[in-house]
Design an enzyme around this catalytic site. Structure first.
Site, mmCIF file in Angstrom:
data_model
loop_
_atom_site.group_PDB
_atom_site.id
_atom_site.type_symbol
_atom_site.label_atom_id
_atom_site.label_comp_id
_atom_site.label_asym_id
_atom_site.label_seq_id
_atom_site.Cartn_x
_atom_site.Cartn_y
_atom_site.Cartn_z
ATOM 1 N NE ARG A 1 -4.159 -1.673 1.780
ATOM 2 C CZ ARG A 1 -5.063 -1.326 0.870
ATOM 3 N NH1 ARG A 1 -4.993 -0.159 0.282
ATOM 4 N NH2 ARG A 1 -6.029 -2.133 0.558
ATOM 5 C CG HIS B 1 2.039 -8.426 -7.006
ATOM 6 N ND1 HIS B 1 1.641 -7.124 -7.161
ATOM 7 C CD2 HIS B 1 0.982 -9.178 -7.397
ATOM 8 C CE1 HIS B 1 0.395 -7.099 -7.623
ATOM 9 N NE2 HIS B 1 -0.027 -8.336 -7.770
ATOM 10 C CE1 TYR C 1 -2.180 -5.344 -2.541
ATOM 11 C CE2 TYR C 1 -3.297 -3.252 -2.261
ATOM 12 C CZ TYR C 1 -2.858 -4.449 -1.742
ATOM 13 O OH TYR C 1 -3.079 -4.747 -0.428
ATOM 14 C CG HIS D 1 -2.725 -5.019 -10.047
ATOM 15 N ND1 HIS D 1 -3.514 -4.893 -8.937
ATOM 16 C CD2 HIS D 1 -2.245 -6.291 -10.016
ATOM 17 C CE1 HIS D 1 -3.521 -6.036 -8.264
ATOM 18 N NE2 HIS D 1 -2.746 -6.893 -8.896
ATOM 19 C CD GLU E 1 -2.636 -9.908 -11.100
ATOM 20 O OE1 GLU E 1 -1.684 -9.315 -10.539
ATOM 21 O OE2 GLU E 1 -3.479 -10.580 -10.475
ATOM 22 C CG ASP F 1 -5.760 -13.318 -10.399
ATOM 23 O OD1 ASP F 1 -6.799 -13.961 -10.171
ATOM 24 O OD2 ASP F 1 -5.065 -12.794 -9.501
ATOM 25 C CG HIS G 1 -7.803 -10.706 -11.129
ATOM 26 N ND1 HIS G 1 -6.610 -10.018 -11.130
ATOM 27 C CD2 HIS G 1 -8.166 -10.812 -9.825
ATOM 28 C CE1 HIS G 1 -6.265 -9.738 -9.879
ATOM 29 N NE2 HIS G 1 -7.195 -10.204 -9.077
ATOM 30 C CG HIS H 1 -1.553 -14.205 -9.740
ATOM 31 N ND1 HIS H 1 -1.720 -12.829 -9.774
ATOM 32 C CD2 HIS H 1 -0.255 -14.431 -9.457
ATOM 33 C CE1 HIS H 1 -0.544 -12.255 -9.520
ATOM 34 N NE2 HIS H 1 0.361 -13.205 -9.330
ATOM 35 C CG ASP I 1 -9.552 -8.422 -7.541
ATOM 36 O OD1 ASP I 1 -9.241 -9.544 -7.070
ATOM 37 O OD2 ASP I 1 -8.724 -7.515 -7.743
ATOM 38 C CG HIS J 1 -7.978 -13.263 -4.652
ATOM 39 N ND1 HIS J 1 -6.606 -13.225 -4.739
ATOM 40 C CD2 HIS J 1 -8.414 -12.415 -5.617
ATOM 41 C CE1 HIS J 1 -6.241 -12.392 -5.684
ATOM 42 N NE2 HIS J 1 -7.319 -11.883 -6.225
ATOM 43 C CD GLU K 1 -2.149 -13.194 -6.458
ATOM 44 O OE1 GLU K 1 -3.158 -13.272 -7.185
ATOM 45 O OE2 GLU K 1 -1.337 -12.269 -6.500
HETATM 46 ZN ZN ZN Z 1 -7.046 -9.984 -7.133
HETATM 47 FE FE FE Z 2 -3.440 -11.812 -8.805
HETATM 48 FE FE FE Z 3 -2.133 -8.869 -8.387
#
Ligand code: ZN
Ligand code: FE
Ligand code: FE
Length: 285
Positions: free
Chosen positions: A42, A72, A75, A112, A147, A181, A184, A216, A229, A231, A261
């Protein structure tokens, strides 16, 4: 390729205890790869990299025949923002991360693509490609992955066409690929449960399967096309165990590295890895 055909799978791990600690954690849960955040997901602050720790991890990866590991990006980055300061911050972060990645050469870096925040998809696509053209270096050994997104709000990358359009505008084309993903794409409206072949054929036609470098592997809390989105653990969501067995065994996917994830701690991940390994069928020769 390894002599012994096996599923290449790992999960997202915390980098709080350093790089080698992640490799050890991966080994302890039966993984042969893993994903990690390059910095606070973050925020912006990245701890200075410890070159000895990174080298120790790199040796461990080789000794244990790990598949490629995946970093990664945070995001919160948005290279498609309308705000030049937000774009500049995304560029600086990606450039810094790519330098850090060279301590573990030959791995992958996923991000992303971004959100166009009302500027329109074409502008978003152009800004993302521009960010890559300004940060990719001919001499880097890292492959950068876009992604596939759920298409939430003004997210770019919810449609394969959007990813293809970004890729077509990137100059150092051999440095970029795609990470698919499962949560996603399903949330984005691609029916990988009932028509995995069709979805992958569409991906091949629009993006090219040679671009696909990582998966993913996440179940979804929501139905297909929900653009949410969220998971879910493998087998506990709308995608389901049988679909995941088809996904990991699909000829177009089976040799790629898979990264969980799912909402789990280490024991939960260990169990998912064990179950998925059980579902992996050796190819008939
Ligand atoms: Zn996600
Ligand atoms: Fe992902
Ligand atoms: Fe991601």
């Amino acid at each position: 390729m390894e002599q012994n055909e096996q599923l290449h799978i790992g999960c997202h791990l915390s980098s709080a205890k350093g790089y080698l600690a992640m490799g050890k954690a991966a080994l302890s849960i039966g993984a042969d790869t893993f994903q990690f955040f390059t910095r606070n997901p973050r925020g912006s602050r990245a701890k200075a990299i410890d070159p000895e720790d990174a080298q120790a991890l790199f040796r461990m990866l080789k000794e244990n025949h790990f598949a490629t590991i995946l970093a990664h990006a945070p995001y919160t980055l948005n290279p498609a923002s309308e705000n030049p300061k937000v774009r500049a911050f995304a560029l600086a972060t990606i450039a810094d991360d790519l330098q850090r990645m060279e301590y573990t050469p030959g791995q992958m870096y996923n991000f992303h693509p971004g959100s166009h925040v009302g500027q329109g998809m074409q502008t978003g696509i152009r800004l993302i490609a521009e960010a890559l053209n300004r940060t990719l270096r001919a001499e880097q050994t890292t492959t950068v992955l876009l992604e596939t997104m759920a298409g939430k709000g003004s997210e770019v990358g919810g449609r394969f066409e959007e990813l293809a359009a970004i890729l077509s505008q990137v100059e150092l084309s051999d440095k970029v690929g795609v990470c698919l993903d499962t949560c996603h794409v399903y949330d984005g409206g691609y029916d990988i449960v009932h028509d995995l072949d069709g979805v992958l054929a569409e991906f091949d036609r629009i993006v090219g399967l040679s671009r696909l470098k990582a998966v993913h592997i996440n179940d979804s809390k929501n139905p297909m096309g929900s653009h949410k989105d969220r998971h879910e653990k493998i087998g506990q969501g709308s995608i389901g165990t049988e679909a995941f067995a088809r996904i990991i065994n699909h000829p177009a996917l089976r040799e790629l590295p898979f990264y969980l994830e799912t909402p789990n701690e280490l024991p939960g991940y260990a169990e998912e890895i064990r179950l998925l390994r059980q579902q992996y069928r050796l190819r008939k020769h």
